[in-house]
Motif scaffolding. Structure first.
Motif, PDB file in Angstrom:
ATOM      1  N   ASP A 162       0.795  -1.201   0.088  1.00 51.00           N
ATOM      2  CA  ASP A 162       0.096  -0.139   0.109  1.00 51.00           C
ATOM      3  C   ASP A 162       0.811   1.199   0.183  1.00 51.00           C
ATOM      4  OD1 ASP A 162      -2.469  -1.189  -0.117  1.00 51.00           O
ATOM      5  OD2 ASP A 162      -2.559  -1.508   2.069  1.00 51.00           O
ATOM      6  N   SER A 163       2.258   1.084  -0.051  1.00 46.10           N
ATOM      7  CA  SER A 163       3.061   2.315   0.167  1.00 46.10           C
ATOM      8  C   SER A 163       3.303   2.486  -1.105  1.00 46.10           C
ATOM      9  CB  SER A 163       4.331   2.088   1.094  1.00 46.10           C
ATOM     10  OG  SER A 163       5.316   1.238   0.625  1.00 46.10           O
ATOM     11  N   CYS A 164       3.115   1.651  -2.065  1.00 51.89           N
ATOM     12  CA  CYS A 164       3.614   2.039  -3.458  1.00 51.89           C
ATOM     13  C   CYS A 164       2.459   2.646  -4.195  1.00 51.89           C
ATOM     14  CB  CYS A 164       3.576   0.345  -4.148  1.00 51.89           C
ATOM     15  SG  CYS A 164       5.055  -0.461  -3.492  1.00 51.89           S
ATOM     16  N   VAL A 165       2.996   3.309  -5.466  1.00 59.75           N
ATOM     17  CA  VAL A 165       2.133   4.451  -6.026  1.00 59.75           C
ATOM     18  C   VAL A 165       1.240   3.466  -6.911  1.00 59.75           C
ATOM     19  CG1 VAL A 165       2.132   5.966  -8.123  1.00 59.75           C
ATOM     20  CG2 VAL A 165       3.876   6.011  -6.423  1.00 59.75           C
ATOM     21  N   ASP A 166      -0.069   3.825  -6.879  1.00 64.60           N
ATOM     22  CA  ASP A 166      -1.125   3.047  -7.626  1.00 64.60           C
ATOM     23  C   ASP A 166      -1.460   3.702  -8.853  1.00 64.60           C
ATOM     24  OD1 ASP A 166      -2.755   0.806  -8.145  1.00 64.60           O
ATOM     25  OD2 ASP A 166      -3.895   1.107  -6.482  1.00 64.60           O
ATOM     26  N   ILE A 167      -2.112   3.131  -9.553  1.00 65.38           N
ATOM     27  CA  ILE A 167      -2.728   3.568 -11.005  1.00 65.38           C
ATOM     28  C   ILE A 167      -4.280   2.759 -10.857  1.00 65.38           C
ATOM     29  CG2 ILE A 167      -2.803   3.596 -13.358  1.00 65.38           C
ATOM     30  CD1 ILE A 167      -0.004   3.661 -13.305  1.00 65.38           C
ATOM     31  N   GLU A 168      -5.322   3.553 -10.710  1.00 64.89           N
ATOM     32  CA  GLU A 168      -6.492   2.991 -10.934  1.00 64.89           C
ATOM     33  C   GLU A 168      -7.338   3.643 -12.169  1.00 64.89           C
ATOM     34  OE1 GLU A 168      -8.928   1.716  -7.359  1.00 64.89           O
ATOM     35  OE2 GLU A 168      -7.420   3.304  -6.149  1.00 64.89           O
ATOM     36  N   PHE A 169      -7.632   2.626 -12.889  1.00 59.25           N
ATOM     37  CA  PHE A 169      -8.581   3.019 -14.244  1.00 59.25           C
ATOM     38  C   PHE A 169      -9.823   3.529 -13.943  1.00 59.25           C
ATOM     39  CE2 PHE A 169      -5.523  -0.212 -15.422  1.00 59.25           C
ATOM     40  CZ  PHE A 169      -4.587   0.416 -16.282  1.00 59.25           C
ATOM     41  N   PRO A 170     -10.260   4.774 -14.262  1.00 61.23           N
ATOM     42  CA  PRO A 170     -11.643   5.207 -13.923  1.00 61.23           C
ATOM     43  C   PRO A 170     -12.636   4.286 -14.180  1.00 61.23           C
ATOM     44  CG  PRO A 170     -10.861   6.333 -15.929  1.00 61.23           C
ATOM     45  CD  PRO A 170      -9.754   5.464 -15.438  1.00 61.23           C
TER      46      PRO A 170
END
Lengths: 265, 265, 265
Positions: A162-170
């Motif tokens: 959870d400390s890692c950068v995330d990318i979420e698709f809309p």
């Protein structure tokens, strides 16, 4: 097996392969080296749509606009797969996908465990080509000795995913009969891949795309050459395409553009 | 060994490779994934000119404008080779070529046997990406267990090769001193490859191409840079080329165009 | 292991791979097949920057504007590597690089021995595709039986390396506070790679490039998107780049152009 994906074009991936082959006899398979340049979001989409088809492997993925800054280098173990990538969100969508149960899988099977690690980076040979100087050595070593041995040697340090950068698709939104989606990627054919789930097209013969009526078909050949169509693409999303042509040009749509889909018009 | 050829660009071939690697440890070799898009005829030319150089292998070839229609998926065994492709003619020219005796071969050797099969297709995961969902699984299984076991399991059904769609390249016609040919393909360099056999250039110093006199040379470097030339290309056909330039632009020729070759002018 | 590099685009390299796989089970790794077309100098740069990262291997390299002329086909053994190429200078920069001691190497290690050979060429099948008809067979055989056995069989004849065509990259000249360099290559990203050693940028915050002041940074992300920068690239040379853009366009520089670098302006 070790797969490679990057936006490096040619011939830079060759240097990564040399570095890897100096460390392991892994079978190398290229995912792609023309991932959307310096665009971790679009690249993350393609990683999520390709890597899960592979048997367990080490997957090296480098689309890294922040190379040389203090962004971390990470490795994520998901079941028997390991993803090696910059900590810019690139790895997270495919990690999520690999945790999902598959249609063909055993429904009683346990969800694969996920562990994240920061890669210990000595001063690299270059500040602009960490694919060669940081990520390829790490991926090669992980293939050669395994994540656990790397951690024991201090070459990997456990971190919280959870400390890692995330990318979420809309996610598309619904407003009456209209679905407001977005273009996730445009592929090599010019097919416009949206974020609207394919089941929105069930039992529908035409849809409105930004106000224009377009036939919904199962496959390209069901309209004449040069004609527009809407279909459920191979990723499971609504696609805006042209038979023997480019959907992006015909629909005037590019990555990130809003797409308005209305039923029955 | 398993070779792959398609018009899928990137990164779709990676999904096919993942599917294959989940079924077999075959060594993978790419033929090309930028075959002329949705053009089975030009693609069939390139398959015929590349596959026969390989040792026995399973060859997966997908240029498939009719994906999702009722065109069949087929596998053809020729000697120790197997070609897996849509039934749109793509496989037949290379099958014919593989049956021909080779210059280096034993003239007493029997012609390789040819058997054609329809691939049994369960409802595929997508209607637009049978490369991943139909052809790659079939090619992987054929490599893993062999054609005979696949037939025993009902995954392949024997059919008549003559029932399969064919692609035949046109033969030039002769009218007095003029040969009427056609452009088969234009390669990456812009070299214009015709269907006129190279022996038409024997003992000739210049030829007329569509009325313009062009030197006949053995190799590019025999004319100045930027100059047009006619030569016997590596496929054995008459080619219209430019040294360090593009023949298609200099001659104004594209795939399918007529080419008129006259001797001594 | 056998690496392949050429300017053949696609699908010609597939014929070379078939020829090689008919002779040896070598693991094949592509360096690139889009090396600068018919430009042995730029191609030699990329070979020098990629091949040394590989473990000992046979390296097939074909950029061959003189194909079909009387230029020789050569093989050069450097330690446990072998380079197979036309005698047009392509191989010599990487051969020199492979002889240099590496930073990571044992300083007491002997310099690798170098031996050059002419490849005996029977009349090849074509006069325009020696990649398939001359170089691939030679590289495959060298991998299969070794250089010594090839020499014993008369397939290789020892020659003096100094008799082979050489390519030397120009050295920059210094005139007061100004360094006169040259553009060696432009990469896929549009990064302009000069021949000026990176240590010219030590302790400098800006430099003048052809009279315009440009910031010197460690990595792309240290300037805004679209802004020009000068950095030490991954090859160790001064590069003129743009963050998220093309340096060649922003600086108006192409291969072979003069570059004037002045400190403090």
């Amino acid at each position: 097996m070790l797969t490679l994906a990057s936006d490096f074009g040619s011939p830079y991936p060759a240097a990564m392969k040399g570095v890897i082959c100096s460390r392991t006899d892994a079978r190398l398979v290229d995912i792609a080296h023309d991932l959307p340049r310096q665009d971790p979001r679009a690249a993350a989409f393609w990683l999520r749509e390709t890597i899960p088809w592979f048997p367990p492997a080490v997957h090296l993925a480098v689309v890294d606009p922040g190379v040389g800054t203090d962004r971390r280098a990470i490795a994520v173990r998901v079941g028997d797969h390991a993803i090696v990538a910059p900590d810019n969100g690139l790895a997270r969508p495919v990690v999520r996908r690999l945790r999902e149960p598959t249609a063909a899988g055993d429904p009683a099977a346990a969800e694969p465990t996920v562990e994240a690690f920061e890669i210990t980076v000595e001063t690299p040979a270059s500040s602009t080509f960490h694919g060669r100087d940081v990520f390829a050595p790490a991926a090669g070593e992980i293939h050669a000795v395994g994540v656990d041995a790397m951690a024991d040697l201090g070459m990997l340090s456990r971190i919280d995913l959870d400390s890692c950068v995330d990318i979420e698709f809309p996610t598309p939104t619904v407003d009456g009969g209209t679905i407001h989606g977005e273009v996730l990627v445009v592929d090599d054919f010019g097919n416009v891949i949206t974020n609207i789930p394919g089941d929105e097209l069930a039992d529908v013969e035409t849809v409105g795309i930004d106000g224009t009526s377009v036939p919904v078909v199962e496959t390209f050949d069901h309209v004449d050459r040069g004609e527009t169509l809407v279909t459920v693409g191979s990723h499971g999303y609504v696609e805006c395409d042209v038979n023997h042509g480019r959907g992006d040009e015909a629909f005037g749509l590019a990555v990130g553009d809003a797409v308005r889909l209305s039923h029955g018009r």
